[in-house]
Design an enzyme around this catalytic site. Structure first.
Site, mmCIF file in Angstrom:
data_model
loop_
_atom_site.group_PDB
_atom_site.id
_atom_site.type_symbol
_atom_site.label_atom_id
_atom_site.label_comp_id
_atom_site.label_asym_id
_atom_site.label_seq_id
_atom_site.Cartn_x
_atom_site.Cartn_y
_atom_site.Cartn_z
ATOM 1 N N HIS A 178 0.836 -1.205 0.000
ATOM 2 C CA HIS A 178 0.000 0.000 0.000
ATOM 3 C C HIS A 178 0.869 1.252 0.000
ATOM 4 O O HIS A 178 1.032 1.925 1.020
ATOM 5 C CB HIS A 178 -0.951 -0.012 1.203
ATOM 6 C CG HIS A 178 -2.051 -1.010 1.080
ATOM 7 N ND1 HIS A 178 -2.056 -2.196 1.787
ATOM 8 C CD2 HIS A 178 -3.174 -1.016 0.311
ATOM 9 C CE1 HIS A 178 -3.145 -2.884 1.480
ATOM 10 N NE2 HIS A 178 -3.846 -2.194 0.589
ATOM 11 N N HIS A 225 1.451 1.501 -5.845
ATOM 12 C CA HIS A 225 0.136 0.856 -5.949
ATOM 13 C C HIS A 225 -0.903 1.865 -6.419
ATOM 14 O O HIS A 225 -1.736 1.560 -7.279
ATOM 15 C CB HIS A 225 -0.268 0.276 -4.593
ATOM 16 C CG HIS A 225 -1.717 -0.109 -4.490
ATOM 17 N ND1 HIS A 225 -2.291 -1.109 -5.252
ATOM 18 C CD2 HIS A 225 -2.723 0.404 -3.722
ATOM 19 C CE1 HIS A 225 -3.582 -1.208 -4.953
ATOM 20 N NE2 HIS A 225 -3.864 -0.300 -4.029
ATOM 21 N N HIS A 271 -7.011 6.718 -3.292
ATOM 22 C CA HIS A 271 -7.895 5.761 -2.615
ATOM 23 C C HIS A 271 -7.268 5.076 -1.413
ATOM 24 O O HIS A 271 -7.986 4.585 -0.538
ATOM 25 C CB HIS A 271 -8.382 4.698 -3.613
ATOM 26 C CG HIS A 271 -7.383 3.617 -3.878
ATOM 27 N ND1 HIS A 271 -6.277 3.804 -4.683
ATOM 28 C CD2 HIS A 271 -7.303 2.334 -3.417
ATOM 29 C CE1 HIS A 271 -5.578 2.688 -4.726
ATOM 30 N NE2 HIS A 271 -6.167 1.784 -3.971
ATOM 31 N N ASP A 320 -8.593 -1.636 -8.180
ATOM 32 C CA ASP A 320 -7.937 -1.847 -6.900
ATOM 33 C C ASP A 320 -7.467 -3.285 -6.723
ATOM 34 O O ASP A 320 -6.489 -3.543 -6.022
ATOM 35 C CB ASP A 320 -8.889 -1.456 -5.772
ATOM 36 C CG ASP A 320 -8.202 -1.341 -4.424
ATOM 37 O OD1 ASP A 320 -6.971 -1.087 -4.387
ATOM 38 O OD2 ASP A 320 -8.888 -1.493 -3.397
#
Length: 445
Positions: free
Chosen positions: A172, A176, A212, A322
């Site tokens: 993360h 990414h 996000h 995602d």
């Protein structure tokens, strides 16, 4: 500015309340937390903070600010647009620092292809893949002109977003985010969707993709809850990480002033729609979105001329982006699979060290990379992309993605039962994407 301060103050107040309630106030750590932008790091648990979290070599706030200023000065110096030379061609790379031109620019000419290597692109941009990619895509779509965005404010905002991803997270992190943004761009180009999208739809989709997972602490929601993290208290144990990603994004929008030239009702609507998109990435809501998507497809009642229906499809597209790592080519997908499992294992190591129950998927001795990926593909990725395939049909991209997904699931199965390392060179060269998330609902956030 006041809004950003108010948002941040609410999280800082929660930090102090939780620390006081838990009887673990440490003035040294509290002083550090209050001057940091980040709301999720470093406080997870003060015992953990004193060990593994500090070993990551977190830079001081002052050093980060200096780095941001230096980078921004280089940008201002090199940008032809800021010097008043507007480009003549829509595809111009005028938003890129001159040092990025060359190989990075060549890669950007192919940014809409599914085999785009985000790891190589990040190296070529010296770790600035997210900012570089977003600037390019905003230029491609003409969003800067359409929304009359201030270039200085835009770059300031994007720099904040990229910086507030934790580079020490194996998965993360800003790479990414850039990968999800590139996938979102591919989905926005799908023929069934592209002609129906408004500039606002594109703006929201790219912004939500980029931000996000901003300020993700590298652990999942159950970990935050059981360590009494201040974010779990603040968001009442519901969509904790996604709520924080959204509110952090709102705070940075207000701090940068990116939308300050817009009427208040419009900027607030943009903030709310960004929240709706980012909150859709909560994997615990997977069945909710999947059932609604199936129902629309079964009834053939999706009308993309309706803003609400387009927004729903953008939610689905972001969810696909995602978790699309299993749909990438094998070499890219395998790297994401190993990265996400490394992040899980780090959480498991912390839980073991402090005598906590080890979370599912986080036990390196019991949860192998192939096993995690097979479960993730079977229960999360396949059901979602089967419906996305129905929606986009006929779509060459969708056929490519599902082909990679099925090949890689089979490859992980062979690796699992042969007890062969996932990077074995003995495997056949062909294959698709190997995995990007975790094997169960609470494994990814």
């Amino acid at each position: 500015r006041c809004g950003a301060v108010a948002l941040k103050r609410s999280e800082q107040d929660a930090i102090q309340v939780c620390m006081l309630a838990d009887g673990r106030v440490n003035t040294g750590h509290a002083g550090v937390l209050l001057v940091e932008r980040r709301g999720s790091y470093p406080l997870i648990d003060l015992r953990i903070l004193k060990t593994s979290a500090q070993q990551g070599g977190e830079e001081s706030g002052t050093r980060r600010k200096v780095k941001r200023q230096l980078s921004f000065q280089r940008y201002c110096h090199a940008s032809r647009l800021l010097r008043g030379a507007m480009p003549n061609t829509p595809g111009s790379l005028h938003l890129l620092d001159k040092n990025y031109l060359g190989q990075a620019a060549h890669m950007l000419s192919k940014v809409g292809t599914w085999n785009f290597d985000i790891f190589l692109f990040d190296r070529l941009t010296n770790g600035n893949s997210l900012v570089t990619l977003m600037c390019h895509l905003f230029n491609v779509y003409g969003l800067i002109h359409h929304f009359q965005l201030d270039m200085v404010k835009l770059h300031r905002f994007l720099g904040m977003v990229q910086e507030d991803y934790h580079s020490q997270n194996p998965y993360h992190n800003a790479v990414h985010a850039a990968d999800v943004t590139q996938a979102m761009y591919c989905y926005l180009k799908e023929p069934k969707l592209a002609e129906q999208l408004s500039p606002l739809d594109v703006f929201l989709a790219l912004m939500a993709a980029a931000a996000h997972d901003v300020d993700h602490p590298g652990v999942n929601q159950p970990f935050l809850i059981k360590t009494r993290h201040h974010l779990a208290s603040l968001y009442q144990n519901t969509s904790v990480l996604e709520s924080h990603h959204w509110r952090s994004t709102v705070g940075m929008l207000r701090e940068s002033g990116l939308l300050s030239h817009m009427p208040a009702d419009i900027s607030q609507d943009i903030e709310q729609q960004l929240g709706s998109l980012i909150l859709a990435t909560d994997i615990s809501r997977q069945n909710e979105f999947l059932s609604t998507f199936r129902e629309h497809l079964d009834n053939q009642d999706l009308d993309l001329q309706l803003a609400s229906h387009r927004h729903f499809i953008l939610q689905i597209a972001l969810k696909c982006a995602d978790v699309c790592n299993p749909c990438r080519v094998w070499e890219l997908s395998r790297q994401w699979s190993e990265r996400v499992c490394e992040e899980f294992y780090r959480q498991g190591d912390l839980e073991r060290k402090f005598d906590m129950e080890i979370s599912p998927l986080c036990n390196q001795q019991a949860d192998s990379v192939p096993a995690v990926q097979i479960g993730f593909i079977s229960y999360i990725v396949e059901p979602l992309f089967d419906e996305w395939h129905r929606f986009t049909e006929p779509s060459s991209l969708s056929h490519t993605m599902t082909g990679h997904m099925h090949k890689n699931k089979a490859r992980w199965s062979r690796l699992r039962y042969a007890n062969t390392p996932s990077d074995s060179q003995a495997e056949e060269p062909e294959g698709g994407g190997g995995g990007g998330g975790g094997g169960e609902v609470e494994g990814i956030s």
